[in-house]
Scaffold this motif. Structure first.
Motif, short mmCIF file in Angstrom:
data_model
loop_
_atom_site.label_atom_id
_atom_site.label_comp_id
_atom_site.label_asym_id
_atom_site.label_seq_id
_atom_site.Cartn_x
_atom_site.Cartn_y
_atom_site.Cartn_z
N HIS B 168 65.74 -3.94 19.87
CA HIS B 168 66.23 -2.58 20.00
C HIS B 168 67.73 -2.56 19.68
O HIS B 168 68.41 -3.56 19.91
CB HIS B 168 66.01 -2.06 21.42
CG HIS B 168 64.58 -1.71 21.67
ND1 HIS B 168 63.58 -2.66 21.68
CD2 HIS B 168 63.98 -0.51 21.93
CE1 HIS B 168 62.43 -2.06 21.92
NE2 HIS B 168 62.63 -0.75 22.08
N LEU B 169 68.15 -1.44 19.16
CA LEU B 169 69.58 -1.28 18.89
C LEU B 169 70.14 -0.27 19.88
O LEU B 169 69.58 0.82 20.08
CB LEU B 169 69.79 -0.76 17.45
CG LEU B 169 71.18 -0.23 17.14
CD1 LEU B 169 72.21 -1.36 17.20
CD2 LEU B 169 71.21 0.43 15.77
N CYS B 170 71.23 -0.68 20.52
CA CYS B 170 71.89 0.24 21.43
C CYS B 170 72.98 0.96 20.64
O CYS B 170 73.96 0.35 20.21
CB CYS B 170 72.49 -0.53 22.60
SG CYS B 170 73.05 0.55 23.91
N TYR B 171 72.77 2.23 20.37
CA TYR B 171 73.71 3.00 19.55
C TYR B 171 73.99 4.32 20.23
O TYR B 171 73.05 5.09 20.52
CB TYR B 171 73.11 3.21 18.15
CG TYR B 171 73.98 4.00 17.22
CD1 TYR B 171 75.16 3.45 16.72
CD2 TYR B 171 73.63 5.30 16.86
CE1 TYR B 171 75.97 4.18 15.87
CE2 TYR B 171 74.43 6.03 16.00
CZ TYR B 171 75.61 5.47 15.51
OH TYR B 171 76.41 6.20 14.68
N GLU B 172 75.23 4.53 20.50
CA GLU B 172 75.68 5.73 21.20
C GLU B 172 74.90 5.94 22.48
O GLU B 172 74.39 7.03 22.76
CB GLU B 172 75.59 6.94 20.26
CG GLU B 172 76.62 6.85 19.15
CD GLU B 172 76.58 8.02 18.18
OE1 GLU B 172 75.59 8.78 18.22
OE2 GLU B 172 77.55 8.16 17.42
N GLY B 173 74.74 4.87 23.24
CA GLY B 173 74.12 4.95 24.55
C GLY B 173 72.61 5.07 24.54
O GLY B 173 71.98 5.17 25.58
N GLU B 174 72.03 5.09 23.36
CA GLU B 174 70.57 5.22 23.29
C GLU B 174 69.97 3.95 22.69
O GLU B 174 70.60 3.31 21.85
CB GLU B 174 70.21 6.39 22.37
CG GLU B 174 70.04 7.70 23.08
CD GLU B 174 69.66 8.78 22.10
OE1 GLU B 174 68.46 8.92 21.82
OE2 GLU B 174 70.58 9.45 21.58
N ALA B 175 68.77 3.60 23.10
CA ALA B 175 68.08 2.44 22.54
C ALA B 175 67.18 2.90 21.42
O ALA B 175 66.38 3.83 21.58
CB ALA B 175 67.27 1.74 23.62
#
Lengths: 170, 437
Positions: B168-175
């Motif tokens: 998963h990528l954590c980007y701008e607080g979202e997974a």
């Protein structure tokens, strides 16, 4: 645990399967055709060449030994020939000498015999001559004697003696 | 003897260099180190001296050295080619279902030497050297900065009940869930099909290409030498390769294939020399550690080819022996036939697994011996132990490398000789088979 990590090489990947197939087939066909095949053929040819060379050497060796045996045989034959020739020559020499000797002897004998005959003939001729001469002389003496008898005995005797002196056998 | 000491010194200094780098990594958290392949299974890390990073999505990343993960990382295929600290980008060729081909360089991710990128590109990210795809269409296209330590694995249960890690990528607080590439394992080994195929020129493909070009070049030159120097004694490379060539020809091809050996020589030679070259290439230390012959995909391909060649070479007697073994009572034939049919497939299967297992094991053992330095040195907390272990590990690694050199030859030879024996059995004349009974 083993499959925990997401980068396990145990999972066949489509991309790698595809590329492996392409690259291996390419390797097989290209290198097989342009390298492995020619190398195989070259090695096979070389192997054949080496075998040929070995066979040739073997043949040459056999030929050599054959030649040698042949030479030996020829030499032996020549030797035998020489011995034979020598023996024959010796025999010829001996026979010639013997023959010559026999011939000479025979000639000598013949000459001796003919000389003897000649001598005999000469002797006989001489005896005959002597006989003739003696006969002739006797006749002549007789003739003279007869002629003188008419004149006396003494005369006649004298005359006969002079005649005898005259004869004197040459 | 002097050479052994010299090589020992070289390996030791490299090991020490690696340890020093590791410590450096811990000091300022700049760049990655082996510890980033932490065991994420949730075990207690309290005993370890590793540092923890928590990202915005609540995932805690432990800087703990996990030798198993490191070993897997080192033997796996990657979309970047790392030689030492240098990460060489490779072309990525992705086939996305319904979208077609996408091509880009893995350089866009600006990945470090361990293969984790700090950029996303057109919804592609790179983690552990493997390019993954963000499924969600909401994610912005183009080159997007994602920062460090924001890619993390989450355990998922698949449809078939098996568990696997999904990145998963954590980007701008979202997974954001990232799809892995499709695997041809049918999901049994934690892979399965996904939304895209990865047909990239990966590290292994690159290695195969390099080896292909090298070996082809060398052999074509040698073949030319045979033509050019006909009647002369072989020299140099020609002489060296001739020894191997004649060995395979006389010890493998001729005894097993009988009169038809010439027909199969190119295939057997290709197998032997390609496997050998790949094995040896993978042995070069600090040269990417390519592990092509230790990858099931490659061994699968050559095993399948061996199977195909065997099957297509099979004569009447071969098939007769498989389906209705002569000279046996009928009830035995009923048992033997399924065994023989299974044997047809098990033979290439063992070829595939033997080569894969041997080469992978060798690579892993070496990685783990080096890993001992980090384990005993407690990730740099105990440098004394690390230096001490370095000496022992170096000796063990040298020993293993020597063994691996042998294994490289042995496994190439074993693969070739077994393939030759399978082909030989398939083309054998009947009267030989009669004698065997």
């Amino acid at each position: 645990m083993i499959f925990l990590a997401d980068f396990s090489p145990i999972r066949p990947e489509w991309g790698l399967l595809l590329w492996s197939t392409i690259i291996f087939l390419l390797f097989w066909f290209l290198v097989g055709r342009f390298a492995f095949g020619p190398i195989r053929d070259a090695l096979k040819k070389r192997e054949g060449d080496i075998q040929d060379a070995l066979d040739e050497a073997k043949n040459a060796r056999e030929e050599m030994s054959n030649l040698k045996a042949q030479n030996e045989q020829i030499l032996n034959e020549a030797r035998e020939e020489r011995t034979k020739i020598l023996r024959e020559a010796k025999e010829a020499k001996d026979s010639i000498i013997n023959e010559a000797k026999a011939k000479a002897k025979e000639e000598a004998n013949r000459m001796i015999a003919s000389a003897k005959t000649e001598i005999e003939n000469q002797k006989n001729a001489a005896v005959t001559e002597v006989k003739n001469q003696a006969g002739m002389l006797a006749l002549e003496i007789a003739e003279q004697v007869i002629r003188k008898q008419l004149s006396g005995d003494s005369e006649q005797e004298k005359f006969a003696n002079s005649l005898i002196d005259e004869i004197k056998l040459n | 003897m002097r050479r052994i000491f010299l090589s020992f010194w070289c390996i030791l200094s490299l090991a020490v260099f690696a340890t020093a780098q590791d410590q450096h990594g811990h000091d300022n958290h700049d760049g990655h180190n082996h510890a980033e392949h932490a065991d994420h299974s949730g075990q207690d890390h309290a005993d370890h001296s590793g540092h923890a990073h928590a990202n915005a999505c609540g995932y805690t990343h432990e800087d703990v050295f996990n030798p198993g993960a490191v070993a897997f990382h080192h033997i796996s295929d990657q979309n970047i080619y790392s030689i030492g600290p240098v990460a060489i980008p490779l072309p990525c060729i992705m086939y996305v279902k319904d979208q077609g081909l996408e091509m880009f360089s893995s350089g866009v991710f600006e990945a470090d030497s361990h293969g984790s990128g700090i950029y996303a590109y057109n919804r592609w990210v790179i983690y552990e050297g493997s390019v993954r795809r963000i499924l969600d269409k909401q994610f912005p296209m183009g080159k997007v900065a994602i920062g460090e330590h924001n890619l993390f694995p989450v355990e998922e249960t698949m449809d078939n009940g098996k568990k696997r890690d999904v990145i998963h990528l954590c980007y701008e607080g979202e997974a954001w869930r990232c799809d892995s590439k499709s695997y041809a394992d049918g999901g049994f080994l934690g892979g399965g099909m996904s939304s895209y195929y990865d047909f990239s020129i990966t590290k292994n493909v690159m290695t195969m290409l390099i080896v292909f070009i090298l070996v082809a070049w060398v052999f074509i030159r040698v073949a030319r030498a045979y033509k050019k120097r006909e009647g002369l004694a072989p020299t140099g490379t020609q002489n060296l390769l001739e020894t191997l060539f004649v060995f395979i020809q006389d010890e493998v091809a001729k005894p097993f294939l009988g009169a038809k050996w010439e027909r199969y020589t190119p295939f057997l030679m290709s197998l032997f020399f390609f496997i050998l070259a790949l094995n040896l290439f993978g042995q070069i230390p600090f040269f990417g550690g390519s592990n092509v012959t230790g990858n099931l995909s490659f061994t699968l391909v050559i095993a399948v080819l061996a199977f195909v060649v065997t099957t297509f070479s099979g004569n009447k007697h071969y098939w007769e022996h498989i389906f209705w073994m002569p000279g046996l009572p009928a009830w035995v034939k009923v048992i033997i036939t399924p065994v023989e049919i299974m044997g047809m497939f098990i033979k290439p299967l063992t070829l595939m697994l033997r080569l894969f297992g041997n080469i992978t094991a060798g690579h892993m053992v070496i990685v783990i011996f080096v890993g001992l330095i980090f384990i005993f040195g407690q990730n740099g907390a105990n440098p004394g132990a690390a230096y001490g272990t370095a000496i022992g590990s170096t000796l063990l690694t040298m020993f293993m490398m020597a063994i691996e050199l042998l294994v490289a030859f042995l496994q190439a030879f074993v693969f070739t000789i077994l393939t030759a024996s399978y082909i030989g059995a398939a083309i054998e004349d009947h009267h030989h088979a009669e004698e065997a009974h």
